[in-house]
Design a protein around this motif. Structure first.
Motif, mmCIF file in Angstrom:
data_model
loop_
_atom_site.group_PDB
_atom_site.id
_atom_site.type_symbol
_atom_site.label_atom_id
_atom_site.label_comp_id
_atom_site.label_asym_id
_atom_site.label_seq_id
_atom_site.Cartn_x
_atom_site.Cartn_y
_atom_site.Cartn_z
ATOM 1 N N PRO A 45 -9.026 89.891 60.035
ATOM 2 C CA PRO A 45 -8.265 90.088 61.278
ATOM 3 C C PRO A 45 -8.186 88.803 62.105
ATOM 4 N N LEU A 46 -9.189 87.932 61.963
ATOM 5 C CA LEU A 46 -9.193 86.680 62.732
ATOM 6 C C LEU A 46 -8.307 85.627 62.081
ATOM 7 N N THR A 47 -8.418 85.491 60.763
ATOM 8 C CA THR A 47 -7.717 84.374 60.099
ATOM 9 C C THR A 47 -6.342 84.777 59.572
ATOM 10 N N GLY A 48 -6.130 86.056 59.326
ATOM 11 C CA GLY A 48 -4.850 86.495 58.772
ATOM 12 C C GLY A 48 -4.713 86.212 57.279
ATOM 13 N N GLY A 49 -5.811 85.941 56.582
ATOM 14 C CA GLY A 49 -5.731 85.759 55.125
ATOM 15 C C GLY A 49 -6.530 84.564 54.631
ATOM 16 N N TYR A 50 -6.740 83.566 55.474
ATOM 17 C CA TYR A 50 -7.569 82.412 55.065
ATOM 18 C C TYR A 50 -8.980 82.938 54.811
ATOM 19 N N ARG A 51 -9.537 82.652 53.645
ATOM 20 C CA ARG A 51 -10.793 83.291 53.268
ATOM 21 C C ARG A 51 -11.909 82.300 52.996
ATOM 22 N N LYS A 52 -11.611 81.005 53.108
ATOM 23 C CA LYS A 52 -12.658 80.034 52.792
ATOM 24 C C LYS A 52 -13.751 80.037 53.862
ATOM 25 N N THR A 53 -14.854 79.456 53.511
ATOM 26 C CA THR A 53 -16.020 79.384 54.377
ATOM 27 C C THR A 53 -16.288 77.905 54.670
ATOM 28 N N PRO A 54 -16.538 77.502 55.896
ATOM 29 C CA PRO A 54 -16.695 78.318 57.094
ATOM 30 C C PRO A 54 -15.402 78.433 57.889
ATOM 31 N N VAL A 55 -15.460 79.329 58.909
ATOM 32 C CA VAL A 55 -14.401 79.459 59.914
ATOM 33 C C VAL A 55 -15.119 79.420 61.263
ATOM 34 N N MET A 56 -14.531 78.709 62.227
ATOM 35 C CA MET A 56 -15.128 78.700 63.571
ATOM 36 C C MET A 56 -14.208 79.460 64.524
ATOM 37 N N GLN A 57 -14.810 80.222 65.388
ATOM 38 C CA GLN A 57 -14.061 80.990 66.396
ATOM 39 C C GLN A 57 -14.562 80.592 67.780
ATOM 40 N N ILE A 58 -13.627 80.380 68.678
ATOM 41 C CA ILE A 58 -13.989 80.214 70.098
ATOM 42 C C ILE A 58 -13.059 81.142 70.856
ATOM 43 N N GLY A 59 -13.564 82.278 71.303
ATOM 44 C CA GLY A 59 -12.722 83.277 71.975
ATOM 45 C C GLY A 59 -11.642 83.758 71.026
ATOM 46 N N ALA A 60 -10.364 83.521 71.412
ATOM 47 C CA ALA A 60 -9.242 83.960 70.575
ATOM 48 C C ALA A 60 -8.618 82.776 69.837
ATOM 49 N N ASP A 61 -9.390 81.710 69.623
ATOM 50 C CA ASP A 61 -8.923 80.571 68.820
ATOM 51 C C ASP A 61 -9.798 80.462 67.577
ATOM 52 N N VAL A 62 -9.133 80.326 66.442
ATOM 53 C CA VAL A 62 -9.810 80.393 65.145
ATOM 54 C C VAL A 62 -9.499 79.099 64.399
ATOM 55 N N PHE A 63 -10.548 78.407 63.941
ATOM 56 C CA PHE A 63 -10.378 77.088 63.331
ATOM 57 C C PHE A 63 -10.743 77.176 61.853
ATOM 58 N N CYS A 64 -9.752 76.892 60.995
ATOM 59 C CA CYS A 64 -9.941 76.973 59.552
ATOM 60 C C CYS A 64 -10.135 75.572 58.997
ATOM 61 N N ASP A 65 -11.135 75.413 58.105
ATOM 62 C CA ASP A 65 -11.412 74.150 57.415
ATOM 63 C C ASP A 65 -12.361 73.283 58.264
ATOM 64 N N SER A 66 -13.332 72.694 57.559
ATOM 65 C CA SER A 66 -14.362 71.927 58.289
ATOM 66 C C SER A 66 -13.761 70.727 59.020
ATOM 67 N N SER A 67 -12.654 70.160 58.528
ATOM 68 C CA SER A 67 -12.099 68.992 59.229
ATOM 69 C C SER A 67 -11.408 69.412 60.523
#
Ligand SMILES: N[C@@H](CCC(=O)N[C@@H](CS)C(=O)NCC(=O)O)C(=O)O
Length: 306
Positions: A45-67
Motif C-alpha cells: 500500500p505504501l510503495t504501490g508495487g516496489y518490493r525491494k528492501t529497504p524502503v524508507m517512509q517519512i509520514g506520507a512520503d516513501v523513498f525507494c532504493d538506498s540511493s
C-alpha cells in the motif's frame, strides 16, 4: 517519536547499508520488519508495487532504493555528511559499481555456498524476482569462478586502502564506503568459514571500523502502525531544483516507474516532479491515503501509463 521509518529485514545487505548510515549519522528511527519474500501486504500500500528492501517512509512520503534514501537523509541531516568536500561524483560512481557488480559477487558466493540450506520459497522468489539471474543451482555449479571474481574485486578494496588511509576516499567515510561495506558484510556474516578476506588486513580493519558505526537508535514499529502514520499524514510539498522531464512528459501525467535491473514491478501514479537525479509520483491506496513515492532517476525507467 522518530519520523524515520525503515522497512527492512535483518539479513538484507542493502538494508544493512542504510542501517549503518543511520548509525553513522547517530539517528533515532523506527524499524518495521518486512517479509524477505513476496507477498508483502503491509508494504505494497505504501510503495504501490516496489518490493525491494529497504524502503524508507517519512509520514506520507516513501523513498525507494538506498540511493534515494540517502539523498533524503542528507537533506534532513547534512551534518555528518556522506559526501564531504568534492567527493560526490567519485563516491557515487564507486557506489554504482559496488551496488551491482560487487553485490552480485557476494550474492553468487553466499547463495552458491549455502545452496543446500536455501528454502524453496526463497529460491523460487529470487528466481522470479531477478528474471532468472539469481539461479542458486547455477551459483553452486559456478562457485569456483564466482569466488575468484569476489576475490579479485575484494583486492580492489585492499588496494584502495593501501596507503594506510582509513576510508576508500581518505580520512572520513563516504557513500562509497557504505556501498562497498554491504557485500563484504554479506560474505563475512553468512559464510565466514570461507575467510574470503583473510589475507587482506587493510580491508578487515576497514570493515571493523565501519561495523563500529552501529545502527543508531532503532525502535521496533508494527507494520500496521506505519500504515496509520501514512494515513494520518499529508504528502510533503515537493521543491526539486532543476526540473528535467523527458520530452512528452508533463507534471500531472499518468506514469509508471520501474527499476531497470531486477525487481522491475512498475509503480503507477501521477508525476509530481523529476530532475536529473530524482522522480516523485503521487498515488493513493485505501490503507494509506495519498502518498508521494520517490525514486532515483539513475537505474529507473519512467514511462507513460498505458
Ligand atoms: N538498488 C536497490 C537494491 C535493493 C535490493 O536489491 N535489495 C534486495 C535485498 S538486499 C532485495 O530487494 N531482495 C528482495 C526482497 O527483499 O524482496 C537499493 O539500492 O536499495
Amino acid at each position: 517519536m522518530p519520523d524515520l521509518i525503515l522497512h527492512n529485514y535483518p539479513n538484507s545487505p542493502f538494508a544493512e547499508k542504510v542501517r549503518l548510515i543511520l548509525g553513522y549519522k547517530g539517528l533515532d528511527w523506527h524499524s518495521v520488519q518486512i517479509p524477505r519474500v513476496m507477498p508483502k501486504p503491509d508494504l505494497m500500500p505504501l510503495t504501490g508495487g516496489y518490493r525491494k528492501t529497504p524502503v524508507m517512509q517519512i509520514g506520507a512520503d516513501v523513498f525507494c532504493d538506498s540511493s534515494c534514501i540517502v539523498r533524503e537523509l542528507e537533506r534532513r541531516h547534512p551534518d555528518t555528511t556522506l559526501f564531504p568536500a568534492d567527493s560526490h561524483g567519485i563516491a557515487t560512481m564507486i557506489g554504482a559499481w559496488a551496488d551491482r557488480t560487487f553485490f552480485f559477487d557476494a550474492v553468487g558466493v553466499v547463495f552458491g555456498t549455502l545452496a543446500s540450506m536455501v528454502p524453496n520459497d526463497l529460491r523460487e522468489d529470487r528466481m522470479r524476482f531477478s528474471g532468472g539471474m539469481i539461479d542458486i543451482d547455477r551459483y553452486q555449479r559456478e562457485q569456483t569462478q564466482l569466488r575468484s571474481q569476489l576475490r579479485a574485486h575484494l583486492f580492489w578494496v585492499e588496494r584502495a586502502l593501501e596507503d594506510g588511509r582509513r576510508y576508500v576516499l581518505g580520512t572520513t567515510p563516504t557513500w562509497a564506503d557504505f556501498c562497498l561495506y554491504h557485500p563484504v558484510w554479506m560474505v563475512q556474516r553468512r559464510v565466514p568459514e570461507l575467510g574470503a578476506a583473510n589475507d587482506m588486513p587493510r580491508t578487515l580493519a576497514w570493515f571493523e571500523r565501519m561495523t563500529a558505526f552501529g545502527h543508531g537508535r532503532p525502535v521496533e514499529l508494527d507494520a500496521k502502525e506505519a500504515l496509520s502514520i501514512a494515513q494520518a499524514a499529508a504528502p510533503a510539498a515537493i521543491k526539486l531544483g532543476h526540473p528535467e522531464l523527458p520530452e512528452g512528459f508533463s507534471v500531472g501525467a499518468a506514469v509508471t516507474v520501474a527499476a531497470d535491473d531486477y525487481g522491475k514491478d512498475p509503480v503507477a501514479g501521477t508525476l509530481v516532479a523529476a530532475n536529473a537525479q530524482h522522480i516523485v509520483i503521487r498515488r493513493s491506496d485505501p490503507a494509506v491515503g495519498e502518498v508521494n513515492v520517490h525514486f532515483p532517476r539513475a537505474g529507473f525507467v519512467l514511462s507513460k501509463a498505458a
